[in-house]
Design an enzyme around this catalytic site. Structure first.
Site, PDB file in Angstrom:
ATOM      1  N   LYS A   1       0.792  -1.014  -0.157  1.00  0.00           N
ATOM      2  CA  LYS A   1       0.017   0.292   0.259  1.00  0.00           C
ATOM      3  C   LYS A   1       0.850   1.092  -0.057  1.00  0.00           C
ATOM      4  O   LYS A   1       1.544   1.440   0.983  1.00  0.00           O
ATOM      5  CB  LYS A   1      -0.946   0.042   1.288  1.00  0.00           C
ATOM      6  CG  LYS A   1      -2.030   1.225   1.132  1.00  0.00           C
ATOM      7  CD  LYS A   1      -2.753   1.428   2.292  1.00  0.00           C
ATOM      8  CE  LYS A   1      -2.000   2.517   2.972  1.00  0.00           C
ATOM      9  NZ  LYS A   1      -1.606   3.881   2.430  1.00  0.00           N
TER      10      LYS A   1
ATOM     11  N   GLU B   1      10.044   0.722  10.225  1.00  0.00           N
ATOM     12  CA  GLU B   1      11.051   1.393   9.996  1.00  0.00           C
ATOM     13  C   GLU B   1      10.411   3.001  10.309  1.00  0.00           C
ATOM     14  O   GLU B   1       9.643   3.440   9.451  1.00  0.00           O
ATOM     15  CB  GLU B   1      11.685   1.532   8.678  1.00  0.00           C
ATOM     16  CG  GLU B   1      12.355   0.213   8.127  1.00  0.00           C
ATOM     17  CD  GLU B   1      13.654   0.134   8.794  1.00  0.00           C
ATOM     18  OE1 GLU B   1      14.145   1.205   9.317  1.00  0.00           O
ATOM     19  OE2 GLU B   1      14.236  -0.838   8.706  1.00  0.00           O
TER      20      GLU B   1
ATOM     21  N   CYS C   1      13.826  10.371   5.898  1.00  0.00           N
ATOM     22  CA  CYS C   1      13.926   9.946   7.224  1.00  0.00           C
ATOM     23  C   CYS C   1      15.552   9.905   7.878  1.00  0.00           C
ATOM     24  O   CYS C   1      15.480  10.335   8.950  1.00  0.00           O
ATOM     25  CB  CYS C   1      13.688   8.376   7.300  1.00  0.00           C
ATOM     26  SG  CYS C   1      14.521   7.498   6.233  1.00  0.00           S
TER      27      CYS C   1
HETATM   28  P1  NAD Z   1       2.739   8.050   7.898  1.00  0.00           P
HETATM   29  O1  NAD Z   1       3.153   7.163   9.133  1.00  0.00           O
HETATM   30  O2  NAD Z   1       1.798   9.128   7.945  1.00  0.00           O
HETATM   31  O3  NAD Z   1       2.227   7.098   6.852  1.00  0.00           O
HETATM   32  C1  NAD Z   1       2.897   5.921   6.339  1.00  0.00           C
HETATM   33  C2  NAD Z   1       1.946   4.893   5.786  1.00  0.00           C
HETATM   34  O4  NAD Z   1       1.053   4.435   6.541  1.00  0.00           O
HETATM   35  C3  NAD Z   1       1.350   5.521   4.736  1.00  0.00           C
HETATM   36  O5  NAD Z   1       1.032   4.801   3.489  1.00  0.00           O
HETATM   37  C4  NAD Z   1      -0.321   5.828   5.204  1.00  0.00           C
HETATM   38  O6  NAD Z   1      -1.330   5.950   4.224  1.00  0.00           O
HETATM   39  C5  NAD Z   1      -0.191   4.682   5.985  1.00  0.00           C
HETATM   40  N1  NAD Z   1      -1.550   4.595   7.104  1.00  0.00           N
HETATM   41  C6  NAD Z   1      -2.029   5.729   7.780  1.00  0.00           C
HETATM   42  N2  NAD Z   1      -2.825   5.354   8.841  1.00  0.00           N
HETATM   43  C7  NAD Z   1      -2.781   4.192   8.837  1.00  0.00           C
HETATM   44  C8  NAD Z   1      -3.192   3.061   9.623  1.00  0.00           C
HETATM   45  N3  NAD Z   1      -3.993   3.288  10.711  1.00  0.00           N
HETATM   46  N4  NAD Z   1      -2.858   1.788   9.458  1.00  0.00           N
HETATM   47  C9  NAD Z   1      -2.134   1.371   8.677  1.00  0.00           C
HETATM   48  N5  NAD Z   1      -1.440   2.225   7.606  1.00  0.00           N
HETATM   49  C10 NAD Z   1      -1.967   3.625   8.079  1.00  0.00           C
HETATM   50  O7  NAD Z   1       4.085   8.314   7.317  1.00  0.00           O
HETATM   51  P2  NAD Z   1       4.236   9.576   6.151  1.00  0.00           P
HETATM   52  O8  NAD Z   1       3.875  11.040   6.537  1.00  0.00           O
HETATM   53  O9  NAD Z   1       3.718   9.080   5.008  1.00  0.00           O
HETATM   54  O10 NAD Z   1       6.055   9.452   6.360  1.00  0.00           O
HETATM   55  C11 NAD Z   1       6.813  10.323   6.992  1.00  0.00           C
HETATM   56  C12 NAD Z   1       7.291   9.570   8.131  1.00  0.00           C
HETATM   57  O11 NAD Z   1       8.044   8.313   7.760  1.00  0.00           O
HETATM   58  C13 NAD Z   1       8.463  10.303   8.517  1.00  0.00           C
HETATM   59  O12 NAD Z   1       8.372  10.116  10.036  1.00  0.00           O
HETATM   60  C14 NAD Z   1       9.581   9.563   8.181  1.00  0.00           C
HETATM   61  O13 NAD Z   1      10.892   9.696   8.883  1.00  0.00           O
HETATM   62  C15 NAD Z   1       9.396   8.306   8.069  1.00  0.00           C
HETATM   63  N6  NAD Z   1      10.052   7.435   7.204  1.00  0.00           N
HETATM   64  C16 NAD Z   1      10.912   6.670   7.675  1.00  0.00           C
HETATM   65  C17 NAD Z   1      11.840   5.810   6.874  1.00  0.00           C
HETATM   66  C18 NAD Z   1      12.655   4.656   7.389  1.00  0.00           C
HETATM   67  O14 NAD Z   1      13.211   3.996   6.691  1.00  0.00           O
HETATM   68  N7  NAD Z   1      13.152   4.583   8.739  1.00  0.00           N
HETATM   69  C19 NAD Z   1      11.851   5.959   5.408  1.00  0.00           C
HETATM   70  C20 NAD Z   1      11.012   6.921   5.139  1.00  0.00           C
HETATM   71  C21 NAD Z   1      10.081   7.637   5.818  1.00  0.00           C
END
Ligand code: NAD
Length: 500
Positions: A170, A243, A278
């Site tokens: 997703k 992650e 990230c």
């Molecule tokens: P987010 O947590 O808002 O969303 C991540 C994913 O989860 C999206 O696909 C979203 O639609 C989905 N989602 C939303 N609500 C959900 C639920 N209740 N259950 C399951 N899935 C759900 O994150 P974002 O704003 O898309 O991304 C930014 C964050 O991701 C930052 O904190 C960044 O540091 C982190 N990030 C981490 C890494 C890593 O490898 N450690 C890499 C990239 C980004």
């Protein structure tokens, strides 16, 4: 364009539609995303589950052969999909093309490694013989964020499929189009149901996590959503790899020569993809006595290499942020820093880089890159992950003070140490609480496919990249001959009453 998910039985749609606009041009529609209903998610998982047994039994050689074809298809799609990714996400077009390049390279690397990493291990000594096999979980649910959709999907798709799992991905509705098309091109080379895509927000993500047919969840995103994901996993006792975000410190040692090359690397270490990475450097610690000199050199480097404008312009290195909410949040962080600066009556926000005419028209979610000096250690811009084109620079007294400040966070994803003396940098690096410490680089410039990537503390658990990132998608299955409860010399524990 119109995009929907796909599974074993073709396209899956029927859910509410989401229109995605180009963050660099207000009102320009990039495409319409047709989300998946909860029933649709269940059907996709059912199709994946049905495909699972045969895929697991397909020989490793054949699986790898099909995935290599998928890797070539992704590599060939770079020129076509990079402008689409740039328009939906705001990521500069060359950087966007790099996503396809990375995904193809990572798929190929996993194909090269998986045979060795997952080979049976035979323990054969005086205690007896055990064969340790690595087996897949079955259906994997992969949930990825918007900031690097191709890269982050490939980190799950490649090892999951190569090791014999099937996967449902997703993407985020904020950048769904290029990744869906790239994954479709990989899926074309695979049996139906082996690689599927669903679309939607919390409801769809939740359904992917709580379905009892899902055997492992691979989630990348923020801590708030991670709480929901883990709670969902708890319902079925489903394991997860998480992650999550970081608040990486870059520690500049007192001996560092501020050459143009070093400073430009540091600028991109913090501000690549408008800081929406990230493992970007999110706090920079510099000896108090060299702060002014550092700021001057950082600003000069940024002015040389940061060109802020439309991501489709190949000379641009900084595009807009992903949407209005992100722009408002970052402006809020800067306002907070200005009013709650450390002792000197408010932080100073220094603009960085050059702007193009597209940027100056202000017709997008453009946030000017900035360096923040004089911020209080308590301000949100220091304490929280800013995930935007702004970075605070803070002074330290001595090395112990630098290490203490760098570690004063709940996050532990990456970190970096900068010094002319590499050995000294390694010694300081060992004291930092992080999954990765980069020396004289930070962020993408320090990445390697070959070594594990992932955080400590609240930045998540489990690993991607490297052999560990392949093993993450397997479980051990030990096949024992009699006599295993003995030490390596074949001696049974005292008091063992059973015949062995
Ligand atoms: P987010 O947590 O808002 O969303 C991540 C994913 O989860 C999206 O696909 C979203 O639609 C989905 N989602 C939303 N609500 C959900 C639920 N209740 N259950 C399951 N899935 C759900 O994150 P974002 O704003 O898309 O991304 C930014 C964050 O991701 C930052 O904190 C960044 O540091 C982190 N990030 C981490 C890494 C890593 O490898 N450690 C890499 C990239 C980004």
């Amino acid at each position: 364009m119109r995009t929907a998910g796909f599974g074993a039985h073709g396209l899956v749609d029927g859910g509410p539609e989401i229109v995605r606009e180009n963050p660099a041009r207000h009102g320009e529609v990039v495409g319409t995303l047709v989300t998946t209903t909860a029933d649709g998610v269940a059907r996709v998982i059912e199709g994946a589950d049905e495909a699972s047994g045969e895929w697991a039994e397909t020989s490793l050689e054949d699986r790898v052969g099909l995935l290599r074809q998928g890797a070539r298809a992704v590599a060939d799609s770079a020129d076509e999909l990079a402008p689409l990714l740039a328009r939906e996400l705001g990521k500069p077009v060359a950087d966007s093309a790099g996503e396809m390049g990375f995904a193809a390279a990572f798929l190929t690397w996993v194909c090269d490694r998986v045979g060795d990493v997952c080979a049976d291990r035979v323990v054969d000594d005086d205690a007896g013989r055990v064969v340790l096999q690595r087996v897949p979980f079955g259906v994997i649910s992969a949930i990825v964020p918007w900031n690097a959709p191709l890269i982050l999907s490939s980190l799950k798709v490649a090892p999951a499929l190569a090791t014999g799992n099937v996967i449902v991905v997703k993407p985020s509705p904020l950048a769904p189009f290029a990744v869906t098309e790239a994954l479709r091109r990989i899926a074309e080379h695979l049996p139906p149901g082996v690689l599927s895509v669903v679309h939607g927000e919390a409801e769809v993500g939740g359904a992917m996590v709580t379905d009892p047919r899902v055997r492992k969840v691979a989630f990348t995103g923020g801590a708030t959503v991670a709480h929901h994901v883990l709670a969902g996993c708890a319902e079925q006792l489903t394991p997860a790899v998480l992650e999550l975000g970081g608040n990486d410190a870059a520690v500049v040692l007192d001996d560092l020569t501020f050459t143009d090359e070093v400073m430009e690397r540091m600028v991109f270490g913090a501000l690549l993809t408008s800081g929406q990475v990230c493992m970007a450097a999110k706090r920079i610690y510099v000896p108090q006595v060299r702060l002014d000199e550092f700021v001057e050199r950082f600003v000069a480097a940024a002015d040389r290499v940061l060109v802020c404008g439309d991501p489709l312009d190949p000379t641009v290195t900084i595009g807009p942020v992903v949407n209005e909410a992100a722009a408002r949040r970052i402006e809020g962080l800067l306002d907070d820093a200005r009013t709650s600066g450390g002792g000197s009556g408010g932080a100073r926000v220094v603009p960085l880089g050059r702007t193009t005419a597209d940027w100056d028209r202000g017709d997008g979610w453009f946030v000017r890159p900035t360096l923040v000096t004089g911020a209080s250690a308590e301000s949100s811009i220091v304490r929280d992950e800013q995930f935007g084109p702004t970075v605070p620079v803070l002074g330290y007294r001595d090395l112990d003070d630098a290490v203490r400040q760098a570690n004063a966070t709940e996050s532990g994803l990456g970190s970096s140490v900068w010094s002319d003396d590499t050995e000294r940098a390694f010694r300081v690096g060992r004291r930092l609480e992080a999954g990765m410490t980069f020396i004289n680089c930070h962020n993408r410039a320090g990445m390697s496919l070959r070594v594990p990537f992932g955080g400590v503390k609240r930045s998540g658990f489990g690993r991607e990249f490297g052999d560990e990132g392949i093993v993450e998608f397997t479980q051990t299955h030990a096949l024992h001959l009699p006599g295993a409860i003995r030490d390596a010399a074949g001696t049974a524990p005292k008091g063992n009453a059973y015949p062995t």
